[in-house]
Scaffold this active site. Structure first.
Site, PDB file in Angstrom:
ATOM      1  N   GLY A  17       7.446  14.459 -11.577  1.00 15.96           N
ATOM      2  CA  GLY A  17       7.359  15.676 -12.383  1.00 15.96           C
ATOM      3  C   GLY A  17       7.245  15.448 -13.869  1.00 15.96           C
ATOM      4  N   GLY A  18       6.698  14.309 -14.270  1.00 16.93           N
ATOM      5  CA  GLY A  18       6.544  14.020 -15.696  1.00 16.93           C
ATOM      6  C   GLY A  18       5.662  15.023 -16.409  1.00 16.93           C
ATOM      7  N   ASP A  22       1.554  15.895  -4.183  1.00 18.86           N
ATOM      8  CA  ASP A  22       1.747  14.443  -4.120  1.00 18.86           C
ATOM      9  C   ASP A  22       2.097  14.042  -2.691  1.00 18.86           C
ATOM     10  OD1 ASP A  22       2.427  12.277  -6.688  1.00 18.86           O
ATOM     11  OD2 ASP A  22       2.796  11.639  -4.629  1.00 18.86           O
ATOM     12  N   ILE A  30      -4.724  15.027  -1.546  1.00 12.69           N
ATOM     13  CA  ILE A  30      -5.586  15.920  -2.324  1.00 12.69           C
ATOM     14  C   ILE A  30      -6.949  16.076  -1.658  1.00 12.69           C
ATOM     15  CG2 ILE A  30      -6.848  16.084  -4.525  1.00 12.69           C
ATOM     16  CD1 ILE A  30      -4.277  14.917  -5.837  1.00 12.69           C
ATOM     17  N   GLU A  31      -7.446  14.973  -1.068  1.00 10.50           N
ATOM     18  CA  GLU A  31      -8.772  15.049  -0.435  1.00 10.50           C
ATOM     19  C   GLU A  31      -8.755  15.925   0.818  1.00 10.50           C
ATOM     20  OE1 GLU A  31      -7.227  10.784   0.523  1.00 10.50           O
ATOM     21  OE2 GLU A  31      -6.974  12.344  -1.003  1.00 10.50           O
ATOM     22  N   SER A  48      -2.552  12.760 -13.061  1.00  9.08           N
ATOM     23  CA  SER A  48      -2.378  11.339 -13.348  1.00  9.08           C
ATOM     24  C   SER A  48      -2.772  10.571 -12.087  1.00  9.08           C
ATOM     25  CB  SER A  48      -0.920  11.064 -13.736  1.00  9.08           C
ATOM     26  OG  SER A  48      -0.757   9.726 -14.122  1.00  9.08           O
ATOM     27  N   CYS A 106      -3.357   4.536 -10.622  1.00  5.85           N
ATOM     28  CA  CYS A 106      -3.858   3.624 -11.652  1.00  5.85           C
ATOM     29  C   CYS A 106      -4.281   2.270 -11.099  1.00  5.85           C
ATOM     30  CB  CYS A 106      -2.800   3.425 -12.729  1.00  5.85           C
ATOM     31  SG  CYS A 106      -1.292   2.621 -12.121  1.00  5.85           S
ATOM     32  N   SER A 145       5.721   6.555 -13.675  1.00 12.71           N
ATOM     33  CA  SER A 145       5.697   7.827 -14.384  1.00 12.71           C
ATOM     34  C   SER A 145       5.024   7.681 -15.758  1.00 12.71           C
ATOM     35  CB  SER A 145       7.114   8.377 -14.515  1.00 12.71           C
ATOM     36  OG  SER A 145       7.079   9.724 -14.927  1.00 12.71           O
TER      37      SER A 145
END
Length: 393
Positions: free
Chosen positions: A14-15, A34, A57-58, A76, A79, A378
């Site tokens: 929840g950043g 998420d 999400i997809e 976000s 990465c 985060s």
């Protein structure tokens, strides 16, 4: 003005939501999405009234996106496909599938969001995923600006250099927009002209990387030093000079402002095995220092390249401990190193450095390792909060 309806993608702990609260913008997070079940537990613990979707999400359809009727996206994406210590698979990495789905969905939305903010690691700016992203934004009519920013620019003693992009759906450029360039400072409308000369070239990017980010984990062998001479630790004179300069920068707070007041920190002290193996590679800071390296998800489990450790025996000079250390027996070496009373930063202290307020907590059932991992994944709340205000200003 009606509150913004915000969609939080890759919501983690929840950043982004916390940054939104920190920005004092009138907004409601209409959904947070998420797949990480442990991160979702932390999110629910802190934002119990927000609709949380524990799904990929997809797997979300265009119709489901349209029904949320959002006008801002905060995200976000993973990465790992872009990090410099990973394989850098970029768009071929399966973990970019969800992000590519978003790029396909965005132009087809019944109503485009007015604002978008994305955060990722340094390295995203040279990826094919980034190119696809900005092409999609341009095709949809967004104006955008890219950044490489670290919390140190806000006076926070923690280096966490990250890529950011903010975008607004409008025909005219953003007041601070510098097309084709990446800004390394927060913009102000007054200094827009000056910002137009802030060009990032490869040399500057390398300089920033060396200045702000820790060395990636290695195989434990000393790095090749060329003609440079290492001093009492595996640090060159230049590195020591840079650290001293950072510690003398009065615009940055001291670490002690972020530390816990707890007499019993025994569980956080480095074990003898780690002290002996990594003694020469540790990034050691004191409470009076104005710097610390980036805390990664491996902090507390791995030592090298995962974040700074704290010297709690402040009256001991580190040079005295490390001088001739390599000539001692293991027992003598351990006795000397123990004088420094080195410990890991606690999860709460890292959360403080990341800008999470005191009331932000973790469920009791979470282990220390899980907390470190979640915090390492985060973002810095204050950096994102300032970018939100910049975007909406």
């Amino acid at each position: 003005m009606e509150p913004l309806r915000v969609l939080e993608l890759y919501s983690g702990i929840g950043g982004m939501h916390q940054a939104l609260k920190d920005s004092s913008v009138s907004a409601e997070v209409v959904a947070a999405i998420d797949v990480n079940t442990i991160a979702n537990e932390v999110y629910k613990h802190n934002f119990p009234h927000t609709q949380l979707w524990a799904k990929t999400i997809e797997g979300i359809t265009l119709q489901e996106f349209n029904q949320l009727s959002f006008n801002m996206i905060l995200m976000s994406p993973p990465c790992q496909p872009f990090t410099r210590i990973g394989l850098q698979g970029d768009v071929t990495d399966p973990r970019t599938k969800s992000f590519l789905h978003i790029l396909r969905i965005l132009p087809r939305l019944q109503k485009l969001p007015k604002y978008i903010l994305l955060e990722n690691v340094k390295g995203f700016e040279v990826s094919s995923a980034r190119d696809l992203f900005v092409q999609t934004l341009e095709n949809c009519g967004f104006k955008y600006q890219e950044f490489l920013l670290s919390p140190t620019s806000l006076g926070i003693p923690n280096s966490r250099l990250r890529y950011f992009l903010i975008a607004k759906l409008q025909s005219e450029p953003l007041p601070f927009q510098v097309p084709g360039q990446i800004l390394v400072e927060f913009p102000t409308v007054e200094s827009a002209n000056a910002q137009r000369h802030t060009i990032i070239v490869d040399v500057m990017k390398n300089s920033l990387e060396n200045k702000m980010e820790p060395n990636p984990p290695s195989d434990g062998n000393p790095p090749c030093c060329g003609k440079e001479t290492f001093l009492f630790k595996l640090e060159t004179a230049e590195e020591i000079k840079r650290k001293l300069q950072q510690d003398s920068d009065l615009s940055v707070q001291m670490l002690k402002d972020f530390l816990e007041d707890d007499d019993d920190m025994s569980q956080y002290f480095l074990p003898p095995k780690a002290l002996l193996r990594y003694a020469l590679l540790l990034d050691i800071v004191r409470p009076t220092c104005r710097r610390s390296t980036c805390f990664t998800k491996g902090y507390g489990t791995y030592v090298e390249g995962t974040g700074s450790v704290l010297q709690t025996a402040e009256d001991i000079q580190i040079e005295n401990v490390y001088t001739s250390l390599e000539t001692l027996s293991e027992e003598e070496k351990l006795m000397k190193l123990s004088m420094l009373k080195l410990r890991y930063f606690t999860p709460r202290e890292i959360a403080n450095l990341h800008g999470f307020p005191p009331e932000f907590g973790f469920p009791e059932k979470l282990t220390m390792k899980q907390c470190y991992r979640l915090l390492g994944n985060s973002l810095n709340v204050h950096v994102v909060s300032k970018l939100i205000r910049t975007l909406l200003g």
